[in-house]
Design a protein around this motif. Structure first.
Motif, PDB file in Angstrom:
ATOM      1  N   PHE A 167     -11.760  -0.401   3.774  1.00  0.00           N
ATOM      2  CA  PHE A 167     -12.840  -0.663   2.826  1.00  0.00           C
ATOM      3  C   PHE A 167     -12.856   0.367   1.697  1.00  0.00           C
ATOM      4  N   ALA A 168     -12.343   1.567   1.956  1.00  0.00           N
ATOM      5  CA  ALA A 168     -12.173   2.536   0.860  1.00  0.00           C
ATOM      6  C   ALA A 168     -11.147   2.017  -0.144  1.00  0.00           C
ATOM      7  N   ALA A 169     -10.057   1.420   0.367  1.00  0.00           N
ATOM      8  CA  ALA A 169      -9.035   0.849  -0.526  1.00  0.00           C
ATOM      9  C   ALA A 169      -9.597  -0.322  -1.320  1.00  0.00           C
ATOM     10  N   ILE A 170     -10.385  -1.174  -0.664  1.00  0.00           N
ATOM     11  CA  ILE A 170     -11.008  -2.310  -1.367  1.00  0.00           C
ATOM     12  C   ILE A 170     -11.979  -1.798  -2.427  1.00  0.00           C
ATOM     13  N   TYR A 171     -12.736  -0.756  -2.082  1.00  0.00           N
ATOM     14  CA  TYR A 171     -13.671  -0.139  -3.028  1.00  0.00           C
ATOM     15  C   TYR A 171     -12.927   0.385  -4.260  1.00  0.00           C
ATOM     16  N   LEU A 172     -11.777   1.033  -4.032  1.00  0.00           N
ATOM     17  CA  LEU A 172     -10.990   1.554  -5.154  1.00  0.00           C
ATOM     18  C   LEU A 172     -10.415   0.429  -6.013  1.00  0.00           C
ATOM     19  N   LEU A 173     -10.038  -0.684  -5.367  1.00  0.00           N
ATOM     20  CA  LEU A 173      -9.569  -1.842  -6.140  1.00  0.00           C
ATOM     21  C   LEU A 173     -10.676  -2.388  -7.032  1.00  0.00           C
ATOM     22  N   ILE A 174     -11.885  -2.463  -6.475  1.00  0.00           N
ATOM     23  CA  ILE A 174     -13.028  -2.954  -7.260  1.00  0.00           C
ATOM     24  C   ILE A 174     -13.306  -1.995  -8.418  1.00  0.00           C
ATOM     25  N   LEU A 175     -13.262  -0.682  -8.135  1.00  0.00           N
ATOM     26  CA  LEU A 175     -13.466   0.308  -9.200  1.00  0.00           C
ATOM     27  C   LEU A 175     -12.431   0.152 -10.302  1.00  0.00           C
ATOM     28  N   ASP A 176     -11.182  -0.076  -9.895  1.00  0.00           N
ATOM     29  CA  ASP A 176     -10.105  -0.199 -10.878  1.00  0.00           C
ATOM     30  C   ASP A 176     -10.312  -1.408 -11.777  1.00  0.00           C
ATOM     31  N   ARG A 177     -10.919  -2.448 -11.254  1.00  0.00           N
ATOM     32  CA  ARG A 177     -11.139  -3.662 -12.043  1.00  0.00           C
ATOM     33  C   ARG A 177     -12.440  -3.597 -12.846  1.00  0.00           C
ATOM     34  N   THR A 178     -13.295  -2.596 -12.572  1.00  0.00           N
ATOM     35  CA  THR A 178     -14.575  -2.532 -13.283  1.00  0.00           C
ATOM     36  C   THR A 178     -14.603  -1.349 -14.250  1.00  0.00           C
ATOM     37  N   ASN A 179     -14.913  -0.134 -13.720  1.00  0.00           N
ATOM     38  CA  ASN A 179     -15.131   0.971 -14.663  1.00  0.00           C
ATOM     39  C   ASN A 179     -14.180   2.146 -14.503  1.00  0.00           C
ATOM     40  N   TRP A 180     -13.239   2.075 -13.581  1.00  0.00           N
ATOM     41  CA  TRP A 180     -12.320   3.210 -13.402  1.00  0.00           C
ATOM     42  C   TRP A 180     -11.221   3.140 -14.460  1.00  0.00           C
ATOM     43  N   ARG A 181     -10.529   2.006 -14.524  1.00  0.00           N
ATOM     44  CA  ARG A 181      -9.509   1.761 -15.542  1.00  0.00           C
ATOM     45  C   ARG A 181      -8.528   2.922 -15.682  1.00  0.00           C
ATOM     46  N   THR A 182      -7.717   3.126 -14.676  1.00  0.00           N
ATOM     47  CA  THR A 182      -6.768   4.220 -14.672  1.00  0.00           C
ATOM     48  C   THR A 182      -5.359   3.705 -14.916  1.00  0.00           C
ATOM     49  N   ASN A 183      -4.465   4.598 -15.275  1.00  0.00           N
ATOM     50  CA  ASN A 183      -3.062   4.235 -15.452  1.00  0.00           C
ATOM     51  C   ASN A 183      -2.259   4.376 -14.166  1.00  0.00           C
ATOM     52  N   MET A 184      -2.933   4.777 -13.086  1.00  0.00           N
ATOM     53  CA  MET A 184      -2.239   4.933 -11.810  1.00  0.00           C
ATOM     54  C   MET A 184      -1.763   3.581 -11.302  1.00  0.00           C
ATOM     55  N   LEU A 185      -0.785   3.624 -10.440  1.00  0.00           N
ATOM     56  CA  LEU A 185      -0.228   2.407  -9.854  1.00  0.00           C
ATOM     57  C   LEU A 185      -1.135   1.949  -8.708  1.00  0.00           C
ATOM     58  N   THR A 186      -2.302   1.393  -9.069  1.00  0.00           N
ATOM     59  CA  THR A 186      -3.273   0.994  -8.048  1.00  0.00           C
ATOM     60  C   THR A 186      -2.833  -0.264  -7.296  1.00  0.00           C
ATOM     61  N   GLY A 187      -1.772  -0.923  -7.768  1.00  0.00           N
ATOM     62  CA  GLY A 187      -1.212  -2.043  -7.019  1.00  0.00           C
ATOM     63  C   GLY A 187      -0.734  -1.613  -5.635  1.00  0.00           C
ATOM     64  N   LEU A 188      -0.492  -0.297  -5.453  1.00  0.00           N
ATOM     65  CA  LEU A 188      -0.093   0.218  -4.143  1.00  0.00           C
ATOM     66  C   LEU A 188      -1.202   0.066  -3.103  1.00  0.00           C
ATOM     67  N   LEU A 189      -2.424  -0.158  -3.565  1.00  0.00           N
ATOM     68  CA  LEU A 189      -3.518  -0.368  -2.614  1.00  0.00           C
ATOM     69  C   LEU A 189      -3.336  -1.670  -1.826  1.00  0.00           C
ATOM     70  N   ILE A 190      -2.593  -2.636  -2.392  1.00  0.00           N
ATOM     71  CA  ILE A 190      -2.365  -3.904  -1.692  1.00  0.00           C
ATOM     72  C   ILE A 190      -1.529  -3.694  -0.426  1.00  0.00           C
ATOM     73  N   PRO A 191      -0.348  -3.035  -0.512  1.00  0.00           N
ATOM     74  CA  PRO A 191       0.365  -2.768   0.741  1.00  0.00           C
ATOM     75  C   PRO A 191      -0.406  -1.833   1.671  1.00  0.00           C
ATOM     76  N   TYR A 192      -1.219  -0.916   1.093  1.00  0.00           N
ATOM     77  CA  TYR A 192      -2.029  -0.043   1.946  1.00  0.00           C
ATOM     78  C   TYR A 192      -2.985  -0.878   2.788  1.00  0.00           C
ATOM     79  N   ILE A 193      -3.685  -1.814   2.126  1.00  0.00           N
ATOM     80  CA  ILE A 193      -4.623  -2.676   2.860  1.00  0.00           C
ATOM     81  C   ILE A 193      -3.865  -3.523   3.880  1.00  0.00           C
ATOM     82  N   PHE A 194      -2.690  -4.008   3.503  1.00  0.00           N
ATOM     83  CA  PHE A 194      -1.886  -4.812   4.418  1.00  0.00           C
ATOM     84  C   PHE A 194      -1.592  -4.048   5.708  1.00  0.00           C
TER      85      PHE A 194
END
Length: 202
Positions: free
Chosen positions: A56-83
């Motif tokens: 749920f921390a990873a899901i929270y970070l994904l939501i942040l990335d899509r709303t107000n975080w907007r970082t250049n980090m490779l947040t797509g890595l959160l998908i395999p992390y959640i997997f």
């Protein structure tokens, strides 16, 4: 005067002895509690609980990335992390018929109604597709072994390092606006893999 000193010294020795005995009893009680918790699956419960927290921390970070975080980090890595860290109950639910229907609807929307497919659904759609189509080697073997845990640890370390660098240092990552919530979310990603690896080593 000498009598009083003797009584005080004897009382101090008795107090120290009683305290040492109490400490020894507490050590024995803690050891018994640890042994019983291990036998009853306490460590397994701890691992399951930490999986939920990290996922749920990873899901929270994904939501942040899509709303107000907007970082250049490779947040797509959160998908395999959640997997790899998704709790088994939810993993098998989405890997079954429920996930297939969600994936089917997502693919149909993406193919035939691309204008009605919002950008923020890209990552969740990718996660569902990954859950549904992943071969058993990844879904069963690697996910439940130390391989999946190491992948989660590497992703968590990478994201923490990139977040600290983007924030301009460790101190800034805790003091900038929204920095604390982002940093705490990334640190929570590390809790499950570290705990799991420690259990494997022990």
């Amino acid at each position: 005067m000498g009598r009083t000193d003797y009584l005080a010294m004897k009382t101090d020795e008795d107090t120290n002895k009683l305290i040492n005995e109490d400490i020894n009893e507490l050590k024995l009680a803690a050891k018994k509690l640890f042994d019983h918790a291990t036998k009853l699956g306490g460590l397994g419960f701890g691992t399951s609980f930490l999986k939920w927290v990290s996922s749920f921390a990873a899901i929270y970070l994904l939501i942040l990335d899509r709303t107000n975080w907007r970082t250049n980090m490779l947040t797509g890595l959160l998908i395999p992390y959640i997997f790899f860290s998704f709790p088994s109950v939810l993993f098998h639910l989405f890997r079954g018929e429920v996930g297939k229907w969600i994936a089917f609807v997502a693919v149909v929307l993406r193919l035939f109604f691309p204008r009605h497919f919002p950008d923020w659904l890209e990552m969740p759609g990718s996660l569902i597709l990954l859950l549904v189509v992943a071969p058993n080697l990844f879904a069963e073997t690697f996910r439940d072994s130390w391989v999946g845990t190491v992948v989660c640890l590497l992703i968590g370390c990478y994201l923490l390092q990139e977040h600290i660098r983007a924030s301009g240092g460790f101190r800034n990552s805790f003091t900038q606006s929204n920095g604390i919530s982002n940093t705490v979310g990334i640190v929570l990603l590390l809790v499950y893999p570290i705990w799991s690896l420690v259990l494997h080593v022990v």
